[in-house]
Motif scaffolding. Structure first.
Motif, PDB file in Angstrom:
ATOM      1  N   PRO A 127     -35.407  35.824  16.834  1.00  0.00           N
ATOM      2  CA  PRO A 127     -36.318  36.726  17.766  1.00  0.00           C
ATOM      3  C   PRO A 127     -35.679  37.801  18.473  1.00  0.00           C
ATOM      4  CG  PRO A 127     -36.402  34.646  18.661  1.00  0.00           C
ATOM      5  CD  PRO A 127     -35.734  34.300  17.303  1.00  0.00           C
ATOM      6  N   ASP A 128     -34.584  37.677  18.920  1.00  0.00           N
ATOM      7  CA  ASP A 128     -33.635  38.689  19.920  1.00  0.00           C
ATOM      8  C   ASP A 128     -32.999  39.605  19.099  1.00  0.00           C
ATOM      9  OD1 ASP A 128     -34.848  37.637  21.956  1.00  0.00           O
ATOM     10  OD2 ASP A 128     -32.842  36.691  22.734  1.00  0.00           O
TER      11      ASP A 128
ATOM     12  N   VAL B 282     -38.662  34.751  13.684  1.00  0.00           N
ATOM     13  CA  VAL B 282     -39.488  35.739  12.877  1.00  0.00           C
ATOM     14  C   VAL B 282     -39.076  35.393  11.339  1.00  0.00           C
ATOM     15  CG1 VAL B 282     -39.586  38.198  12.237  1.00  0.00           C
ATOM     16  CG2 VAL B 282     -38.756  37.537  14.438  1.00  0.00           C
ATOM     17  N   GLY B 283     -40.426  35.325  10.452  1.00  0.00           N
ATOM     18  CA  GLY B 283     -40.521  35.229   9.202  1.00  0.00           C
ATOM     19  C   GLY B 283     -40.033  33.708   9.019  1.00  0.00           C
TER      20      GLY B 283
ATOM     21  N   ILE C 154     -37.374  42.238   8.486  1.00  0.00           N
ATOM     22  CA  ILE C 154     -37.776  41.500   7.453  1.00  0.00           C
ATOM     23  C   ILE C 154     -38.756  42.360   6.481  1.00  0.00           C
ATOM     24  CG2 ILE C 154     -39.817  40.501   8.733  1.00  0.00           C
ATOM     25  CD1 ILE C 154     -37.852  38.079   6.348  1.00  0.00           C
ATOM     26  N   ASP C 155     -39.477  43.380   7.158  1.00  0.00           N
ATOM     27  CA  ASP C 155     -40.318  44.267   6.230  1.00  0.00           C
ATOM     28  C   ASP C 155     -39.455  44.960   5.627  1.00  0.00           C
ATOM     29  OD1 ASP C 155     -42.211  43.010   7.426  1.00  0.00           O
ATOM     30  OD2 ASP C 155     -42.596  44.946   8.818  1.00  0.00           O
TER      31      ASP C 155
ATOM     32  N   TYR D  75     -29.773  16.699  18.641  1.00  0.00           N
ATOM     33  CA  TYR D  75     -30.099  17.958  18.530  1.00  0.00           C
ATOM     34  C   TYR D  75     -30.460  18.616  17.244  1.00  0.00           C
ATOM     35  CZ  TYR D  75     -31.975  22.322  19.999  1.00  0.00           C
ATOM     36  OH  TYR D  75     -32.940  23.571  20.225  1.00  0.00           O
ATOM     37  N   ARG D  76     -31.376  19.162  16.758  1.00  0.00           N
ATOM     38  CA  ARG D  76     -31.667  19.669  15.472  1.00  0.00           C
ATOM     39  C   ARG D  76     -32.483  20.778  15.979  1.00  0.00           C
ATOM     40  NH1 ARG D  76     -32.136  19.362  10.074  1.00  0.00           N
ATOM     41  NH2 ARG D  76     -34.230  20.355   9.282  1.00  0.00           N
ATOM     42  N   GLY D  77     -32.022  22.181  15.397  1.00  0.00           N
ATOM     43  CA  GLY D  77     -32.712  23.435  15.718  1.00  0.00           C
ATOM     44  C   GLY D  77     -31.993  24.452  15.040  1.00  0.00           C
ATOM     45  N   HIS D  78     -32.903  25.613  15.252  1.00  0.00           N
ATOM     46  CA  HIS D  78     -32.370  26.688  14.619  1.00  0.00           C
ATOM     47  C   HIS D  78     -31.397  27.559  15.451  1.00  0.00           C
ATOM     48  CE1 HIS D  78     -35.509  26.845  11.342  1.00  0.00           C
ATOM     49  NE2 HIS D  78     -36.046  25.908  12.020  1.00  0.00           N
ATOM     50  N   TYR D  79     -30.317  27.779  15.140  1.00  0.00           N
ATOM     51  CA  TYR D  79     -29.199  28.383  16.004  1.00  0.00           C
ATOM     52  C   TYR D  79     -28.700  29.827  15.464  1.00  0.00           C
ATOM     53  CZ  TYR D  79     -25.288  28.546  19.149  1.00  0.00           C
ATOM     54  OH  TYR D  79     -24.671  28.646  20.209  1.00  0.00           O
ATOM     55  N   CYS D  80     -28.840  30.703  16.533  1.00  0.00           N
ATOM     56  CA  CYS D  80     -28.512  32.125  16.022  1.00  0.00           C
ATOM     57  C   CYS D  80     -27.029  32.216  16.608  1.00  0.00           C
ATOM     58  CB  CYS D  80     -29.313  33.092  16.879  1.00  0.00           C
ATOM     59  SG  CYS D  80     -28.518  34.798  16.658  1.00  0.00           S
ATOM     60  N   ILE D  81     -25.954  32.457  15.762  1.00  0.00           N
ATOM     61  CA  ILE D  81     -24.644  32.557  16.239  1.00  0.00           C
ATOM     62  C   ILE D  81     -24.573  33.587  17.096  1.00  0.00           C
ATOM     63  CG2 ILE D  81     -22.349  32.690  15.323  1.00  0.00           C
ATOM     64  CD1 ILE D  81     -22.900  31.303  12.910  1.00  0.00           C
ATOM     65  N   SER D  82     -25.173  34.857  16.709  1.00  0.00           N
ATOM     66  CA  SER D  82     -24.810  36.154  17.400  1.00  0.00           C
ATOM     67  C   SER D  82     -25.313  36.172  18.729  1.00  0.00           C
ATOM     68  CB  SER D  82     -25.540  37.289  16.525  1.00  0.00           C
ATOM     69  OG  SER D  82     -25.386  38.443  17.123  1.00  0.00           O
TER      70      SER D  82
END
Ligand code: ME8
Length: 640
Positions: free
Chosen positions: A147-148, A141-142, A537-538, A123-130
């Protein structure tokens, strides 16, 4: 009732945070349902607990410098203590570090594997620890942020076991469609259907990048893998009943309702039923997702110092008043705002004026005219119409409670009180008594007592102690038997005598809790968690950061701390910046260095010198270091 067993659950709460009003809300709704189920004589099991594994908890404990288990024990106890102080009637408080839970999860893993639903891959991916979740790049996002929750994600590549979630897409869709009440409120069900129709990817269900979790069963011989925290956590709903260990309580399954907040609906409405299908177990009857609590219109966060502490509120205003307020104030599924003013209004108006005052009026009239005696045998003769109206309201209630329409339930439950208060104003017992109509007045008192009795039985699950006091004043006890006779069989109250008593809901004139400014402890937390408080991000890009070169540097003679710098940030002239770095950097050190400049700060004057920007740096106990660039960059290059 068609359903004789009622298994009711709350989410198990993460031990990275202490309990707040949101947790209390979910738990109080669940407690209300469980109490109601018991009152109608259903065999009831009410589960709550704490979710203790995963990277998030490991990090939280590291931040506090504690061994993870010790840290988990501490916070878990805070939840349990609060629920005990709140009289939450749970039958089990599960912890995901309990040994039977661990065995049950391993068993479930094995069964899912044997059923062909688990395979190994990379697996390779973007992980949100939170959120303890992987997100596809398209959802970020950005290009980077979750996104959550809006926090930065990190790229994780690891060997992983996968669950064949994709295989269950059609069966899930069929389940939602065949069971219109599977997900409540119904609008949420539609959201889930749309999401699942969009396609499901298989789910990575093990991790090798950290250790704090349940290991795979021994047969797998995979010491590096721990089970994904959401698989671990969701299984609590069956391990609590003994799945995989002592299965005696498994006959409570399937759950009548899983109560959750809307933030964790996807896990419950997609992953959980798919896991259950793989385990060949029946699916829950309802998943109820409630909305979000804010405070005075703002999102609650530790850094703002506006988190509502449920214990403080309950201590100041009364636990049961607080319960009533939360359930009455917001439609299930909608967001709610906590303000002391709204709470006070509910207490003074609904509870004080409508309910408490009615009991006082009854005590007053029966005391004055009948030496306290109240008899109900003549109600039908004089007030059948009112009684019919009351019974029609009461009969609408039960379905509402299990469809989680608690605010409607309470609204409807107040109609009988209105009927009673209106009857007094309309028939004017004080005039009737003068006209010698003693039977009419006694019957009216009987009507009021009957209404109060019915209301206290139906309100019992929400306000257990208060309603017992009311019942006591009316000479009966609240239990499944009286529920049966007074509510279901429309039985009459036995004659009783009233006594004077203190008002149940003394009027509250002004707010009882000070609106707090963040205190020291909260400020510390703020500093600690500044880097993880989500901003958009803004908002981040409101700060203009640029690369610059220090083209001139002088000491400011009278100052121990300040250097006067000229920094070229690609504009027509260098910016003058007064920097507090003299303790760590000499003029020679800094000259010609490339630095990071905050270029859109309002100019300030320091020791008489204008400063038109700020340099970025980091300071710890070993001193201060400027942030510089790894490779030279043109002056004025934006930093992103
Ligand atoms: O999500 N308003 O745990 P958690 C309303 N461990 N409800 C709120 C709230 C708010 N502001 N904040 C939190 C987890 N909640 C997982 C669950 S279950 C198998 C695993 C409530 O500690 C709401 O019920 O983050 C939400 O779902 C829950 O707390 C999340 O608690």
């Amino acid at each position: 009732m068609s359903c004789h067993k009622s298994y009711i659950t709350t989410p198990i709460y993460y031990v990275n945070d202490v309990p707040h009003i949101g947790h209390a809300y979910t738990t109080i709704i669940a407690d209300t349902l469980a109490r109601y189920a018991r009152l109608i004589n259903q065999d009831t099991f009410f589960l709550t607990g704490t979710d203790e594994h995963g990277q998030k908890i490991e990090e939280a404990s590291r931040k506090r410098g504690k061994p993870t288990q010790e840290y988990a024990d501490e916070i878990s106890a805070k939840f349990r203590n609060l629920w005990d102080q709140f009289d939450i009637s749970y039958d089990r408080f599960i912890r995901t570090t309990d040994s039977d839970h661990i065995k049950g999860v391993q068993k479930a893993f094995t069964v899912m594997y044997q059923n062909g639903d688990i395979y190994k891959d990379k697996y390779r991916g973007h992980y949100c620890i939170s959120c303890e979740t992987f997100f596809p790049e398209t959802q970020l996002v950005g290009g980077e942020f979750c996104p959550d929750c809006g926090k930065p994600t990190s790229i994780v590549e690891e060997e992983s076991y996968f669950f064949r979630l994709s295989k269950y897409q059609d069966r899930l869709l069929k389940w939602y469609r065949d069971n219109p009440n599977s997900i409540l409120p119904k609008s949420k069900r539609n959201e889930i259907i749309r999401f699942v129709e969009g396609g499901l990817n298989d789910l990575s269900i093990t991790r090798t990048s950290f250790d704090w979790g349940i290991k795979l069963p021994k047969e797998f011989n995979e010491p590096k893998h721990v089970i994904y925290v959401w698989l671990d956590a969701l299984m609590n709903y069956i391990t609590a009943l003994g799945y995989g260990t002592d299965e005696a309580n498994m006959d409570f399954w399937p759950a009548r309702v899983h109560l959750i907040g809307k933030d964790i609906l996807r896990f419950h409405a997609i992953y959980w039923p798919a896991f259950l299908m793989s385990l060949e177990l029946p699916l829950p009857k309802h998943i109820g997702a409630h909305g979000w609590w804010t405070r005075n219109g703002e999102k609650m966060s530790k850094s703002k110092g506006n988190v509502v502490n449920p214990k403080e509120v309950a201590d100041a205003y009364g636990l049961e008043n607080f319960r009533y307020f939360m359930l009455r104030e917001v439609p299930f599924g909608g967001d709610g705002d906590f303000s002391q003013r709204a709470l006070i209004d509910r207490i003074n108006s609904d509870l004080g004026n409508d309910l408490g005052n009615l009991l006082n009026r009854l005590i007053g009239m029966s005391g004055k005219y009948f030496n306290g005696l109240v008899e109900s045998n003549l109600i039908d003769k004089f007030y059948q119409k009112e009684l019919d109206e009351v019974n029609s309201s009461i009969s609408k209630l039960e379905p509402m409670i299990f469809e989680l329409q608690l605010h409607k339930y309470l609204e409807e439950l107040w109609r009988p009180l209105t009927i009673a208060n209106r009857a007094i104003d309309r028939y004017q017992p004080w005039s009737m008594i003068k006209e010698g109509k003693r039977d009419e007045v006694m019957a009216l008192n009987g009507l009021i007592a009957t209404i109060l009795a019915k209301v206290s039985l139906m309100l019992h699950a929400v306000m257990p102690k208060t309603t017992k006091i009311i019942a006591n004043a009316l000479g009966f006890e609240i239990n499944p038997k009286t529920f049966q006779t007074i509510i279901r069989e429309d039985g009459k109250l036995a004659p009783f005598r009233t006594q004077r008593r203190e008002p149940l809901f003394p009027r509250i004139e002004k707010e009882l809790l000070e609106e707090k400014k963040p205190e020291i402890e909260e400020r510390e937390v703020k500093e600690e968690s500044n880097n993880i408080t989500p901003i958009s991000i803004d908002k981040f890009f409101e700060t203009s950061l640029k690369i610059g070169t220090v083209v001139d540097a002088k000491e400011i003679k009278k100052s121990k701390k300040l250097l006067l710098l000229q920094v070229d940030i690609g504009e027509d002239r260098p910016r003058q910046i007064v920097a507090g770095i003299k303790e760590w950097y000499s003029v020679e050190d800094i000259l010609n260095r490339q630095v990071c400049v905050v270029s859109n700060l309002k100019p300030a004057k320091l020791m008489g010198f204008k400063s038109e920007g700020m340099l970025l740096g980091a300071k710890d106990s070993s001193g201060f270091s400027l942030i510089t660039v790894e490779k030279p960059k043109a002056n004025g290059t934006p930093i992103r």
